[in-house]
Design an enzyme around this catalytic site. Structure first.
Site, mmCIF file in Angstrom:
data_model
loop_
_atom_site.group_PDB
_atom_site.id
_atom_site.type_symbol
_atom_site.label_atom_id
_atom_site.label_comp_id
_atom_site.label_asym_id
_atom_site.label_seq_id
_atom_site.Cartn_x
_atom_site.Cartn_y
_atom_site.Cartn_z
ATOM 1 N N GLY A 18 0.164 -14.048 11.108
ATOM 2 C CA GLY A 18 0.162 -14.699 9.809
ATOM 3 C C GLY A 18 0.145 -16.211 9.884
ATOM 4 N N TYR B 134 0.850 -1.192 0.000
ATOM 5 C CA TYR B 134 0.000 0.000 0.000
ATOM 6 C C TYR B 134 0.892 1.250 0.000
ATOM 7 C CZ TYR B 134 -3.884 -3.179 0.474
ATOM 8 O OH TYR B 134 -4.799 -4.180 0.219
#
Ligand code: PHB
Length: 369
Positions: free
Chosen positions: A301, A183
Site C-alpha cells: 500500500g 468484499y
C-alpha cells in the site's frame, strides 16, 4: 548511511524459496474476455512482471455471481482453467512463485452483471451507502442486496474449494483469499454489513465462521501452507464498518495463527480500495497486527523502495507489495536493483481496454537504455 538491501534477500513461503521479497500484489486490470477467460494480453502482462519473487494474480472470481465488473477473470470453468495455464507459465518464467487471488464481491456487485439479473447477495440486506457502483454508463447507486440463505452460503463455500482446485490445475502454486476491501468475506466480518442472527452473524466467532469455512474447504484441495489471506484492517472503503475493528481484526489474525498458512497479506491504512486516503483516525498500525501473526507477513500500500526496505528492516513485513509502481514499471525489481528511475503511472488504461496502459510500459532491457 547506505544500508544493505533486504528486498533482494530470499525467503521461504509455503515451503517454496522466493529469490526476492518483492511482490506483485493483486491488481484488477479487466483484460479477460466477457466470459472471464484469460487472454494473450494477460499472458504478456504477467510475463513482463515475472521478476517479482511472488506474483499474486488479479482478483479472480469463483463463480459468475461473484463478479462486480466486466472482463474480470474467473476460475470456475474448464475454459478458464485452460486459458490460465499459459498465463501462469509466463509469470513463472524467471522462477517466481505464483498465487491466484480468489474473489467474491458479495454486495459490491450489481443486478446488471448478475446472471439472473437480480440484485447481488450478501450476508444481510444492507446496501452500501456513501459509494457508487462503477457501471459502464457511469456511477450509479448500489442496490439492496438479497440476504444469503444458509444453502447459498454452503454453495459459495463449495465454489471456493472448486476454484482452489482449479487454481492448482491451472499451475498456480497457491491461492490468496481476498478477505479485504469490503468484499464478501469482509462483509461477513464487519458488523455493519452482517446483521445475521444465525451461526454466521452476531458474535465474533460467528462472523469469522464463513472465513474459516472457506479456508477449511480450500484446504481439501491444496495444503494450508499454500493458502494466504488478505485483510484491510483499517479500511472502511465500500462502507466496511465495524463497531470495534481493532478487536475484530486482532481476533481474526490470532485465529489464523496455528492454521499454518502461507502468509498474511495486510493492506496499509492509507489505502481505500484502489485509492489513497488520509490514514483514518482510528486506524490500526500495521506493525501491531503483523506482530500478532506468527507466520510470513506481506505488507502492501503506497510503498516505494525506501519505505519497503524500512518495513523489512524494522521487522513489520517479510515481503512488500508494490502495486502502482509495478503497473508502470514491469521490470520493477531490476530497476530497484540498479537504482534506475521509475516511469510514472498513466491513468488511462488502468481498468479495461487493450494493450495501451497495460503492456506498453517499457522495461529497461527491451527499451535499450
Ligand atoms: C478495483 O477494481 O478498484 C478494486 C478491486 C479489488 C480491490 C480493490 C479495488 O480489492
Amino acid at each position: 548511511m547506505e544500508q544493505r538491501s533486504r528486498l533482494f534477500d530470499s525467503v521461504v513461503v509455503g515451503g517454496q524459496l522466493l529469490r526476492n521479497r518483492i511482490v506483485l500484489p493483486p491488481l484488477t486490470r479487466s483484460r479477460a474476455t466477457d466470459d472471464g477467460v484469460p487472454t494473450r494480453l494477460m499472458e504478456e502482462y504477467y510475463r513482463q512482471r515475472a521478476g517479482a519473487g511472488l506474483v499474486i494474480s488479479e482478483g479472480t472470481v469463483i463463480a459468475p455471481q461473484a463478479t462486480a465488473y466486466a472482463r474480470v477473470p474467473g476460475l470456475y470453468s474448464a475454459e478458464q482453467v485452460a486459458a490460465w495455464r499459459p498465463v501462469v507459465e509466463a509469470a513463472k518464467r524467471d522462477g517466481a512463485v505464483v498465487y491466484a487471488q480468489l474473489w467474491h464481491v458479495g454486495r459490491q456487485s450489481h443486478s446488471s452483471v448478475q446472471p439472473d439479473g437480480l440484485p447481488p447477495k450478501g450476508p444481510s440486506a444492507v446496501p452500501i451507502t456513501g459509494y457508487q457502483y462503477r457501471s459502464p454508463i457511469g456511477r450509479i447507486p448500489y442496490e439492496v442486496p438479497r440476504e444469503l440463505t444458509t444453502a447459498d452460503i454452503a454453495e459459495i463455500v463449495e465454489a471456493y474449494g472448486t476454484a482452489a482446485r482449479n487454481a492448482v490445475r491451472a499451475g498456480f502454486d497457491g491461492v490468496e483469499l481476498h478477505a479485504a476491501n469490503g468484499y464478501l468475506i469482509d462483509q461477513f466480518l464487519n458488523d455493519g454489513s452482517n446483521r445475521r442472527t444465525d451461526r454466521y452473524g452476531g458474535s465474533l466467532e460467528n462472523r469469522t465462521r464463513f472465513l474459516h469455512d472457506v479456508i477449511a474447504e480450500m484446504a481439501h484441495y491444496l495444503p494450508a501452507e499454500r493458502i494466504g489471506v488478505r485483510l484491510s484492517p483499517s479500511s472502511d472503503w465500500m462502507d466496511a464498518h465495524d463497531s470495534d475493528k481493532r478487536l475484530l481484526y486482532s481476533t481474526v489474525v490470532r485465529q489464523l495463527n496455528g492454521l499454518g498458512l502461507a502468509y498474511l497479506h495486510l493492506v496499509e491504512p492509507e489505502i481505500a480500495g484502489s485509492t489513497t486516503v488520509d490514514r483514518p483516525a482510528d486506524s490500526i498500525p500495521t506493525a501491531e497486527l503483523a506482530g500478532i501473526f506468527d507466520g510470513v507477513v506481506i505488507v502492501t500500500g503506497g510503498h516505494d523502495q525506501a519505505s519497503g526496505e524500512r518495513l523489512l528492516a524494522d521487522g513489520t513485513a517479510d515481503l512488500v507489495g508494490f502495486g502502482r509502481l509495478f503497473i508502470a514499471n514491469p521490470d520493477l525489481p531490476h530497476r530497484f536493483l540498479i537504482q534506475a528511475p521509475l516511469e510514472p503511472l498513466r491513468h488511462a488504461g488502468i481498468y479495461g481496454g487493450g494493450p495501451e496502459g497495460y503492456i506498453d510500459y517499457p522495461s529497461l532491457a527491451t527499451s535499450g537504455s
